[in-house]
Design a protein around this motif. Structure first.
Motif, short mmCIF file in Angstrom:
data_model
loop_
_atom_site.label_atom_id
_atom_site.label_comp_id
_atom_site.label_asym_id
_atom_site.label_seq_id
_atom_site.Cartn_x
_atom_site.Cartn_y
_atom_site.Cartn_z
N GLN A 3 25.77 20.29 15.80
CA GLN A 3 26.12 19.56 14.70
C GLN A 3 26.42 18.47 14.29
O GLN A 3 26.50 18.00 15.83
N PRO A 4 26.98 17.43 13.41
CA PRO A 4 27.13 16.16 13.35
C PRO A 4 28.12 15.68 14.34
O PRO A 4 28.97 16.08 14.05
N CYS A 5 28.64 14.64 15.04
CA CYS A 5 29.60 14.68 15.99
C CYS A 5 29.29 12.61 16.49
O CYS A 5 28.49 12.68 16.59
N THR A 22 25.36 12.15 17.40
CA THR A 22 24.61 12.68 18.35
C THR A 22 24.73 13.55 16.87
O THR A 22 25.66 14.44 16.42
N SER A 23 23.39 14.32 16.76
CA SER A 23 23.17 16.15 16.08
C SER A 23 23.64 17.31 17.18
O SER A 23 23.68 18.34 16.55
N ASP A 24 23.40 16.92 18.35
CA ASP A 24 23.81 18.38 19.59
C ASP A 24 23.92 17.26 20.58
O ASP A 24 23.68 16.96 21.27
N LEU A 25 26.04 17.79 20.61
CA LEU A 25 26.53 17.09 22.01
C LEU A 25 26.23 17.99 23.37
O LEU A 25 26.26 16.56 24.11
N ILE A 26 25.88 19.03 23.03
CA ILE A 26 25.91 19.35 24.49
C ILE A 26 24.78 19.00 25.29
O ILE A 26 24.61 18.76 26.30
N PHE A 52 36.17 14.13 20.17
CA PHE A 52 34.47 14.39 19.46
C PHE A 52 35.77 14.92 18.56
O PHE A 52 36.18 15.24 18.41
N GLU A 53 34.82 14.49 17.30
CA GLU A 53 34.72 14.60 15.88
C GLU A 53 33.49 15.04 15.40
O GLU A 53 32.41 14.71 15.46
N GLN A 54 33.44 16.32 14.78
CA GLN A 54 32.46 16.85 14.39
C GLN A 54 32.59 16.43 12.85
O GLN A 54 33.35 16.30 12.03
N PHE A 55 31.15 16.79 12.02
CA PHE A 55 31.32 16.27 10.60
C PHE A 55 29.98 16.75 9.79
O PHE A 55 29.56 18.18 10.45
N GLU A 56 29.89 17.14 8.84
CA GLU A 56 29.10 17.25 7.94
C GLU A 56 28.28 17.11 7.94
O GLU A 56 26.75 17.30 7.77
N THR A 57 27.42 16.04 7.67
CA THR A 57 26.21 14.66 7.47
C THR A 57 26.21 14.29 8.81
O THR A 57 27.35 13.79 8.85
N MET A 58 25.16 13.40 8.82
CA MET A 58 25.33 12.68 9.58
C MET A 58 25.57 11.88 9.84
O MET A 58 26.01 10.82 9.97
N ALA A 61 28.73 11.26 9.83
CA ALA A 61 28.76 10.38 11.47
C ALA A 61 28.99 9.24 12.13
O ALA A 61 29.72 8.87 12.82
N ILE A 62 28.07 8.62 11.20
CA ILE A 62 27.30 7.73 12.25
C ILE A 62 28.77 6.15 10.85
O ILE A 62 28.16 5.67 11.97
N SER A 63 29.10 6.64 9.77
CA SER A 63 29.75 5.80 9.12
C SER A 63 31.18 5.77 10.88
O SER A 63 31.44 4.94 10.72
N ARG A 64 31.58 7.21 10.89
CA ARG A 64 32.73 7.04 11.78
C ARG A 64 32.58 6.50 12.40
O ARG A 64 33.74 5.58 13.30
N GLU A 65 31.48 6.45 13.51
CA GLU A 65 30.53 5.35 14.25
C GLU A 65 30.88 4.58 14.76
O GLU A 65 31.45 3.58 14.82
N LYS A 66 30.40 4.02 13.19
CA LYS A 66 30.66 1.92 12.79
C LYS A 66 32.01 2.08 13.32
O LYS A 66 32.28 1.03 13.57
N GLN A 67 32.98 2.66 12.32
CA GLN A 67 34.19 2.22 12.77
C GLN A 67 34.73 2.00 13.77
O GLN A 67 35.26 1.46 13.85
#
Length: 102
Positions: A3-5, A22-26, A52-58, A61-67
């Protein structure tokens, strides 16, 4: 956990911080912990999952990472401590073995 996170790693409490996506945290955590990821995290021993925070779409997730990467260090620390005040390694709760004691 496919899941995107966005995830935050720390070298230790109040130590060096890293924000990734990532799309696969483990699988990604396993790479960080076994030296499969060369560069910043390997060089500074940054491998403790502190948030960590999970998201519906990558894209989300990328937008939050940049933030988060634009945030000041203290803001990141405040965010970590809002849910993980002891800076505990969260990876064992996801099924990974605990880090060795220093």
């Amino acid at each position: 956990m496919k899941q995107p996170c966005v995830y935050m790693l720390a070298s230790q409490e109040y130590g060096t911080l890293y924000v990734g996506v990532t799309s696969d945290l483990i699988a990604r955590l396993y790479q960080h912990r076994t030296g499969g990821v060369k560069g910043f995290t390997a060089r500074y021993g940054v491998n403790r999952l502190v948030r960590f925070e999970q998201f519906e779409t990558m894209l989300d997730a990328i937008s939050r990472e940049k933030q988060l990467k634009r945030w000041h260090r203290q803001w990141k620390i405040n965010l970590i401590e809002s849910e993980n005040p002891r800076w505990a390694d969260l990876a064992p709760s996801l099924g990974l073995p605990p880090l060795p004691s220093p």
